[in-house]
Design an enzyme around this catalytic site. Sequence first.
Site, PDB file in Angstrom:
ATOM      1  N   ASP A  26       0.708  -1.122   0.034  1.00 24.23           N
ATOM      2  CA  ASP A  26       0.141  -0.130  -0.166  1.00 24.23           C
ATOM      3  C   ASP A  26       0.887   0.972   0.169  1.00 24.23           C
ATOM      4  OD1 ASP A  26      -1.858   2.075   0.538  1.00 24.23           O
ATOM      5  OD2 ASP A  26      -2.597   1.382   2.249  1.00 24.23           O
ATOM      6  N   SER A  57      -2.015  12.647 -15.279  1.00 23.96           N
ATOM      7  CA  SER A  57      -3.318  12.902 -15.976  1.00 23.96           C
ATOM      8  C   SER A  57      -3.511  14.081 -16.606  1.00 23.96           C
ATOM      9  CB  SER A  57      -4.564  12.664 -14.962  1.00 23.96           C
ATOM     10  OG  SER A  57      -5.861  13.188 -15.475  1.00 23.96           O
ATOM     11  N   TYR A 115      -9.074  14.907  -6.681  1.00 28.35           N
ATOM     12  CA  TYR A 115      -8.153  14.291  -7.720  1.00 28.35           C
ATOM     13  C   TYR A 115      -7.560  15.139  -8.829  1.00 28.35           C
ATOM     14  CZ  TYR A 115      -7.106  11.027 -11.545  1.00 28.35           C
ATOM     15  OH  TYR A 115      -6.456  10.109 -12.476  1.00 28.35           O
ATOM     16  N   LYS A 160      -3.473  15.627  -9.179  1.00 28.47           N
ATOM     17  CA  LYS A 160      -2.590  15.428 -10.480  1.00 28.47           C
ATOM     18  C   LYS A 160      -1.614  16.711 -10.652  1.00 28.47           C
ATOM     19  CE  LYS A 160      -3.520  11.363 -10.967  1.00 28.47           C
ATOM     20  NZ  LYS A 160      -2.269  10.369 -10.925  1.00 28.47           N
TER      21      LYS A 160
END
Length: 245
Positions: free
Chosen positions: A64, A145, A160, A164
């Site tokens: 993890d 991304s 999110y 990025k």
Amino acid sequence: MERWSGRVAVVTGASSGIGAAIAKDLAKAGMITVGLARRVERVEELRKDLPGPAAKRLHAIKCDVSSEADVDTVFKTIEQKFGGCDVLINNAGIIRRTNLLDVGNTADLKAVLDTNVTGLVLCSQRGYQSMVKRSVDGHIVHISSVAGFIIPNFPKMNVYPASKHAVRAITETMRQEMRDAGKKIKVTSISPGGVKTEIIGGAELPPNMPLLESEDISQAVLYTLGTPPHVQVHEIIIKPIGEML
């Protein structure tokens, strides 16, 4: 890719999607490939898709990346079993569908940042130190991304895109630190548009939105690793034809 034959690549988030495609392609390209994932059994299943020699080069370790203890243990294991890390592909990433301004979603927001930002840095630190320790001119690749350049107008993406954007800044910070340290280790960020992977499950996407395949991103990884030692591909943006982002 010839210069990487027999060298060690570490791929985070290797259990599915882009990470799985990268792990398989690196093993096929001759690299000893260590796939890290929480769902380690899915990495082990990838061997079924590989020819004999490549299957033997693919190894799975449970990890993890948001846990510093996990990351420390795994990179020590990689050093003991395989000698160290020559190429690191930071692919692990998650999204939690919630509105940024909702109350009570702190655990979801923290999970995204811990995996997409802190986990990437933790693995990069250990990978970089492994390369420096053995005087290896290695390569670190971040799978980012297009959300690191824009804020997609899709609901419930919350932090999110911010994660990025952070990866984009981290990539440049790492390049500067490596340069100032006199190292010839490369760092590259690859920023895809929409890709057909599990991470888009449940997303409210426009109908008939064009999407990339995971293998499209894996081929970009092979390209950047295959460049001559004096060439650093700093950023690649890949979009499917017709994408509106």
